[in-house]
Design a protein around this motif. Structure first.
Motif, PDB file in Angstrom:
ATOM      1  N   UNK A 145       0.830  -1.206   0.000  1.00 39.75           N
ATOM      2  CA  UNK A 145       0.000   0.000   0.000  1.00 39.75           C
ATOM      3  C   UNK A 145       0.867   1.260   0.000  1.00 39.75           C
ATOM      4  N   UNK A 146       1.886   1.258   0.877  1.00 37.77           N
ATOM      5  CA  UNK A 146       2.775   2.422   0.969  1.00 37.77           C
ATOM      6  C   UNK A 146       3.491   2.662  -0.366  1.00 37.77           C
ATOM      7  N   UNK A 147       3.962   1.586  -0.963  1.00 38.82           N
ATOM      8  CA  UNK A 147       4.682   1.722  -2.243  1.00 38.82           C
ATOM      9  C   UNK A 147       3.766   2.310  -3.320  1.00 38.82           C
ATOM     10  N   UNK A 148       2.510   1.869  -3.327  1.00 35.20           N
ATOM     11  CA  UNK A 148       1.548   2.428  -4.284  1.00 35.20           C
ATOM     12  C   UNK A 148       1.295   3.910  -4.009  1.00 35.20           C
ATOM     13  N   UNK A 149       1.062   4.222  -2.738  1.00 37.93           N
ATOM     14  CA  UNK A 149       0.759   5.612  -2.361  1.00 37.93           C
ATOM     15  C   UNK A 149       1.910   6.551  -2.719  1.00 37.93           C
ATOM     16  N   UNK A 150       3.136   6.070  -2.474  1.00 37.46           N
ATOM     17  CA  UNK A 150       4.312   6.896  -2.762  1.00 37.46           C
ATOM     18  C   UNK A 150       4.466   7.141  -4.253  1.00 37.46           C
ATOM     19  N   UNK A 151       4.260   6.082  -5.031  1.00 35.23           N
ATOM     20  CA  UNK A 151       4.385   6.229  -6.482  1.00 35.23           C
ATOM     21  C   UNK A 151       3.340   7.228  -6.973  1.00 35.23           C
ATOM     22  N   UNK A 152       2.121   7.108  -6.456  1.00 37.29           N
ATOM     23  CA  UNK A 152       1.066   8.015  -6.902  1.00 37.29           C
ATOM     24  C   UNK A 152       1.412   9.453  -6.523  1.00 37.29           C
ATOM     25  N   UNK A 153       1.832   9.663  -5.288  1.00 35.27           N
ATOM     26  CA  UNK A 153       2.095  11.026  -4.821  1.00 35.27           C
ATOM     27  C   UNK A 153       3.271  11.676  -5.549  1.00 35.27           C
ATOM     28  N   UNK A 154       4.347  10.912  -5.731  1.00 38.28           N
ATOM     29  CA  UNK A 154       5.561  11.511  -6.292  1.00 38.28           C
ATOM     30  C   UNK A 154       5.561  11.491  -7.819  1.00 38.28           C
ATOM     31  N   UNK A 155       4.700  10.658  -8.407  1.00 35.60           N
ATOM     32  CA  UNK A 155       4.710  10.532  -9.854  1.00 35.60           C
ATOM     33  C   UNK A 155       5.797   9.597 -10.343  1.00 35.60           C
ATOM     34  N   UNK A 156       6.562   9.006  -9.424  1.00 33.47           N
ATOM     35  CA  UNK A 156       7.575   8.023  -9.833  1.00 33.47           C
ATOM     36  C   UNK A 156       6.858   6.738 -10.233  1.00 33.47           C
ATOM     37  N   UNK A 157       7.428   6.011 -11.180  1.00 36.15           N
ATOM     38  CA  UNK A 157       6.785   4.768 -11.616  1.00 36.15           C
ATOM     39  C   UNK A 157       6.805   3.746 -10.490  1.00 36.15           C
ATOM     40  N   UNK A 158       7.919   3.714  -9.740  1.00 34.17           N
ATOM     41  CA  UNK A 158       8.064   2.682  -8.717  1.00 34.17           C
ATOM     42  C   UNK A 158       8.617   3.246  -7.420  1.00 34.17           C
ATOM     43  N   UNK A 159       8.122   2.690  -6.309  1.00 34.98           N
ATOM     44  CA  UNK A 159       8.698   2.979  -5.001  1.00 34.98           C
ATOM     45  C   UNK A 159       8.929   1.641  -4.317  1.00 34.98           C
ATOM     46  N   UNK A 160      10.077   1.501  -3.674  1.00 38.52           N
ATOM     47  CA  UNK A 160      10.382   0.274  -2.929  1.00 38.52           C
ATOM     48  C   UNK A 160      10.679   0.672  -1.489  1.00 38.52           C
ATOM     49  N   UNK A 161       9.846   0.190  -0.573  1.00 34.77           N
ATOM     50  CA  UNK A 161       9.988   0.562   0.838  1.00 34.77           C
ATOM     51  C   UNK A 161      11.123  -0.228   1.477  1.00 34.77           C
TER      52      UNK A 161
ATOM     53  N   UNK B 179       5.757  -0.748  10.493  1.00 35.73           N
ATOM     54  CA  UNK B 179       6.203   0.602  10.138  1.00 35.73           C
ATOM     55  C   UNK B 179       5.461   1.129   8.915  1.00 35.73           C
ATOM     56  N   UNK B 180       5.201   0.228   7.974  1.00 42.69           N
ATOM     57  CA  UNK B 180       4.498   0.642   6.754  1.00 42.69           C
ATOM     58  C   UNK B 180       3.085   1.106   7.094  1.00 42.69           C
ATOM     59  N   UNK B 181       2.437   0.438   8.065  1.00 42.07           N
ATOM     60  CA  UNK B 181       1.075   0.823   8.457  1.00 42.07           C
ATOM     61  C   UNK B 181       1.061   2.269   8.964  1.00 42.07           C
ATOM     62  N   UNK B 182       2.057   2.589   9.792  1.00 42.62           N
ATOM     63  CA  UNK B 182       2.150   3.956  10.310  1.00 42.62           C
ATOM     64  C   UNK B 182       2.374   4.942   9.158  1.00 42.62           C
ATOM     65  N   UNK B 183       3.247   4.569   8.232  1.00 37.36           N
ATOM     66  CA  UNK B 183       3.546   5.461   7.107  1.00 37.36           C
ATOM     67  C   UNK B 183       2.333   5.650   6.192  1.00 37.36           C
ATOM     68  N   UNK B 184       1.541   4.599   6.007  1.00 38.19           N
ATOM     69  CA  UNK B 184       0.341   4.713   5.168  1.00 38.19           C
ATOM     70  C   UNK B 184      -0.620   5.738   5.775  1.00 38.19           C
ATOM     71  N   UNK B 185      -0.798   5.662   7.096  1.00 35.90           N
ATOM     72  CA  UNK B 185      -1.679   6.630   7.772  1.00 35.90           C
ATOM     73  C   UNK B 185      -1.114   8.048   7.652  1.00 35.90           C
ATOM     74  N   UNK B 186       0.213   8.172   7.751  1.00 39.57           N
ATOM     75  CA  UNK B 186       0.846   9.486   7.655  1.00 39.57           C
ATOM     76  C   UNK B 186       0.758  10.056   6.237  1.00 39.57           C
TER      77      UNK B 186
END
Ligand SMILES: *Cc1c(COP(=O)(O)O)cnc(C)c1O
Length: 393
Positions: free
Chosen positions: A54-70, A267-274
């Motif tokens: 979920x975090x990786x998806x959210x980050x990619x969407x927010x930053x416009x990067x194709x991929x994010x790896x937590x 940690x990812x759960x906390x980051x998703x909420x943030x």
């Protein structure tokens, strides 16, 4: 009023409270508790679980990067980004002398050497013009690669850092790297939510690293992520941060040297909420920065740093620049911290730390100047609320 008292009064006015204030505090609500609790109840706290995806998806969407790896932290993200960009043992990596120590540490983890260059007085990050000038004196083309003519070592990559969230001059730096065919890696640890010409930082080079440490704009407790627009590199990043395990229902087969750098689900759960509050935090910090600017207008000895026009900063840490020397800086730090206003000097230059003292460096005039006169001031998003209350009253 003397200079120090005047500055303290302006700081108090901007933060809108007489209470003790931290430099940067995280803000947690119901949603953070809910998602962390969900990990505990379900038992998925560690290396497998839905929040990492979920975090990786959210980050990619927010930053416009194709991929994010937590990953486990921002330093690990940088380490892997450098390796995947092709940095090899014995290389030199060009990076700013003015940065947090993790920038240089990540280079060292690759058995490579930081090569320190100066920053720009506009952005406080790597300066493209000064880099070019240094390059023309320093670099030489040998056997199809760039080398430092003094040390004979290969130049492996260029690693700018977006200081306090303010993007570096990306267009000229990208052009420089393209021209010389050097990989560009962004240390975007501080710049989640910062844009250069409307494009999110971390999208300009081959890979980038961001951090979710407790003091960053959003936190995972501890954590980081690698951003890239290259699907092959993203795959490689996932593989070598998860022990290079070859997927199989039961067998343990690992096909190369690798790391246990994956981010735990907790940690990812906390980051998703943030992440859901990132926009709100950015708005609050930008509002707070404007309050500071207002409170320091007509101050002759200090000014609040403002982003260059082509940039939109997350103002992760708001900074005060003094028109004076290190003595004034230390007097203010002493007095402010004593009255409960947390303030910090900018970093000691990396080339002055004992373990990096013998690394190659260019002229560092601007870095040295900033080291003497920059103070970070309380920048927590919640302080913007104080300011609003005060204005209303
Ligand atoms: C915070 C930070 C890092 C490292 O992040 P961690 O998550 O603490 O490992 C790297 N570079 C810079 C410039 C930072 O501010």
């Amino acid at each position: 009023m003397n200079t120090v008292d005047d500055i303290l009064a302006r700081l108090r006015k901007a933060i809108g409270t007489q209470d003790r204030v931290a430099l940067h505090e995280p803000a947690f609500g119901q949603r953070e508790s809910e998602l962390v609790q969900d990990c505990l109840s379900s038992g998925w706290v560690s290396s497998v679980g839905k929040y990492v995806d979920q975090l990786e998806e959210d980050l990619a969407r927010f930053t416009g990067a194709k991929h994010a790896v937590a990953v486990v932290n921002g330093t690990a993200a940088l380490h892997v980004a450098l390796l995947l960009a092709g940095v090899q043992a014995g290389d030199e990596v060009l990076c700013p002398a003015l940065s947090f120590v993790a920038t240089a540490n990540a280079i060292h983890y690759c058995h490579a050497h930081p090569h320190f260059v100066d920053v720009s007085p506009r952005t406080w990050g790597m300066c493209a013009d000064r880099l070019r000038e240094h390059w023309s004196n320093m670099a030489v083309r040998r056997n199809g690669q760039w080398e430092n003519r003094v040390t004979g070592r290969r130049i492996g990559a260029v690693l700018p850092m977006h200081t306090f969230g303010v993007p570096v001059e990306l267009d000229p730096l990208v052009a420089f790297c393209k021209e010389l065919q050097l990989p560009l890696i962004e240390d975007a640890a501080e710049s989640l939510g910062s844009f250069y010409r409307k494009k999110h930082t971390g999208n300009f080079g081959r890979l980038a690293a961001i951090s979710f440490n407790g003091n960053k704009i959003i936190t995972a407790g501890g954590g980081g992520a690698i951003l890239t627009n290259d699907s092959q590199l993203a795959k490689r990043a996932k593989h070598i941060t998860t022990t290079a395990k070859v997927p199989h229902p039961w067998e343990f087969h690992h096909d190369e040297f690798a790391f246990n750098y994956r981010m735990p689900n907790l940690n990812a759960a906390l980051a998703v909420a943030q992440m859901e509050r990132l926009h709100e935090f950015i708005q609050a910090k930008r509002e707070l920065q404007r309050r500071y600017v207002e409170c320091f207008t007509e101050c002759t000895v200090a000014e609040i740093y403002c982003e260059p026009e082509e940039c939109e900063s997350n103002y992760w840490l708001i900074a005060l620049r003094l028109n004076g020397d290190a003595t004034l800086r230390d007097e203010i730090l002493q007095a402010a911290n004593a009255t409960g206003i947390a303030t910090r000097p900018i970093w000691t230059l990396l080339c002055d730390l004992p373990m990096y003292a013998n690394c190659p460096q260019g002229d560092l005039t601007i870095s040295r100047e900033l080291e003497r006169c920059v103070i970070s001031v309380p920048s927590s998003p919640k302080l913007a609320l104080n300011a609003q209350v005060r204005v209303a009253a």
